[in-house]
Design a protein around this motif. Structure first.
Motif, PDB file in Angstrom:
ATOM      1  N   LEU A  30       0.828  -1.199   0.000  1.00 23.59           N
ATOM      2  CA  LEU A  30       0.000   0.000   0.000  1.00 23.59           C
ATOM      3  C   LEU A  30       0.868   1.256   0.000  1.00 23.59           C
ATOM      4  O   LEU A  30       0.529   2.264  -0.612  1.00 23.59           O
ATOM      5  CB  LEU A  30      -0.943  -0.010   1.202  1.00 23.59           C
ATOM      6  N   ILE A  41      -5.720   0.748  -7.100  1.00 28.54           N
ATOM      7  CA  ILE A  41      -5.692   0.442  -5.674  1.00 28.54           C
ATOM      8  C   ILE A  41      -6.426   1.524  -4.887  1.00 28.54           C
ATOM      9  O   ILE A  41      -7.130   1.224  -3.923  1.00 28.54           O
ATOM     10  CB  ILE A  41      -4.250   0.229  -5.191  1.00 28.54           C
ATOM     11  N   LYS A  44      -9.959   0.585  -5.089  1.00 29.48           N
ATOM     12  CA  LYS A  44     -10.249  -0.577  -4.237  1.00 29.48           C
ATOM     13  C   LYS A  44     -10.369  -0.181  -2.770  1.00 29.48           C
ATOM     14  O   LYS A  44     -11.251  -0.658  -2.055  1.00 29.48           O
ATOM     15  CB  LYS A  44      -9.162  -1.645  -4.385  1.00 29.48           C
ATOM     16  N   VAL A  45      -9.484   0.694  -2.321  1.00 34.04           N
ATOM     17  CA  VAL A  45      -9.539   1.141  -0.927  1.00 34.04           C
ATOM     18  C   VAL A  45     -10.830   1.930  -0.681  1.00 34.04           C
ATOM     19  O   VAL A  45     -11.512   1.707   0.320  1.00 34.04           O
ATOM     20  CB  VAL A  45      -8.289   1.971  -0.562  1.00 34.04           C
ATOM     21  N   GLN A  48     -13.710  -0.324  -0.307  1.00 32.25           N
ATOM     22  CA  GLN A  48     -13.724  -1.016   0.986  1.00 32.25           C
ATOM     23  C   GLN A  48     -14.183  -0.116   2.131  1.00 32.25           C
ATOM     24  O   GLN A  48     -14.948  -0.544   2.984  1.00 32.25           O
ATOM     25  CB  GLN A  48     -12.347  -1.594   1.297  1.00 32.25           C
ATOM     26  N   ILE A  49     -13.709   1.144   2.156  1.00 34.16           N
ATOM     27  CA  ILE A  49     -14.055   2.009   3.292  1.00 34.16           C
ATOM     28  C   ILE A  49     -15.406   2.688   3.109  1.00 34.16           C
ATOM     29  O   ILE A  49     -16.046   3.051   4.078  1.00 34.16           O
ATOM     30  CB  ILE A  49     -12.975   3.075   3.578  1.00 34.16           C
ATOM     31  N   THR A  77     -12.151   9.215  -5.613  1.00 33.96           N
ATOM     32  CA  THR A  77     -10.790   9.130  -5.098  1.00 33.96           C
ATOM     33  C   THR A  77      -9.735   9.494  -6.148  1.00 33.96           C
ATOM     34  O   THR A  77      -8.583   9.755  -5.813  1.00 33.96           O
ATOM     35  CB  THR A  77     -10.504   7.728  -4.514  1.00 33.96           C
TER      36      THR A  77
END
Length: 195
Positions: A30, A41, A44-45, A48-49, A77
Motif C-alpha cells: 500500500l 488500488i 479498491k480502498v 472497501q471504506i 478518489t
C-alpha cells in the motif's frame, strides 16, 4: 493487487479504473501504491471504506465541496469531483502538522510603508481532525523517494534537497496536473492545466 477490476455504478454502468501509465503492477505494498498514485488500488480502498467515510474525512480536513456522499462514485478518489486547490493544500497541511485542521487564508497581514499594521489575520484555535499516528504514516509514505521510484524514477523533480512529502494528481487524458508538497512548516499546492 494492482490488477484490472470493474465496478457497477449506481447508473448501472461498468466502471473500470486505469492507472495513469495504462499498466498494472501486480502485488504492491500500500505504501508503494499511494506513493506511485496507482489508481486501481485507490479505487479498491475507497470501495472497501465507503464513499460516506471518505467524504466525512475530507470534510473534517476542511474540504467543503464534498457535501453529499450519495452524489459520488468510486472515481471520487481519483479526482472525479472538483476541489479547490486551496482547500486541497490545506487538507494536506493537516498531515504536515500532525493531524490538526489548517484553516487557509489569503492575506496574513497588511502593513503600511511606515510599518503600521493595518490588518492581521486572527489565529484559529487548534482542532485535531486526524490521529497523529495516521498523519505520520501518510507523511512517511509521501516523503519516501524509494516508494515512488517505480512511477517517478530516481532523482525526479519530486526529490528535494530537504525532507518533504509530495503527492501528485493527474486528470484523465493528462489535461490537468496538480502537486501538493509539504514539510512540517509549510504546505504548497501547484496546478497546471487547461482552465
Amino acid at each position: 493487487a494492482d490488477v484490472p477490476a470493474s465496478y457497477l455504478t449506481t447508473e448501472g454502468e461498468v466502471y473500470t479504473p486505469n492507472n495513469y501509465d495504462r499498466l498494472f503492477h501486480g502485488p504492491v505494498q500500500l505504501r508503494q501504491a499511494l506513493a506511485c498514485s496507482y489508481n486501481t488500488i485507490a479505487v479498491k480502498v475507497l470501495d472497501q471504506i465507503g464513499i460516506g467515510a471518505f467524504t466525512a474525512l475530507a470534510r473534517q480536513l476542511g474540504i467543503t465541496t464534498l457535501d453529499d456522499a450519495s452524489r459520488y462514485g468510486l472515481a471520487l478518489t481519483l479526482g472525479g469531483v472538483e476541489v479547490s486547490l486551496m482547500e486541497l493544500t490545506a487538507a494536506y497541511g493537516a498531515f504536515a502538522n500532525g493531524g490538526n485542521l489548517v484553516t487557509p487564508y489569503l492575506i496574513e497581514r497588511i502593513v503600511t510603508a511606515d510599518g503600521d499594521l493595518l490588518y492581521q489575520a486572527q489565529p484559529v484555535p487548534t482542532q485535531r481532525v486526524l490521529d497523529e499516528r495516521i498523519a505520520y504514516l501518510i507523511t512517511s509514505i509521501l516523503a519516501d523517494p524509494l516508494a515512488r521510484a517505480p512511477a517517478f524514477g530516481t532523482g525526479s523533480a519530486l526529490e528535494l534537497p530537504f525532507p518533504a512529502a509530495v503527492k501528485t494528481g493527474t486528470t484523465g487524458e493528462w489535461r490537468d496536473n496538480w502537486t501538493i508538497g509539504y514539510t512540517s512548516r509549510a504546505a504548497v499546492g501547484v496546478w497546471i492545466g487547461n482552465a
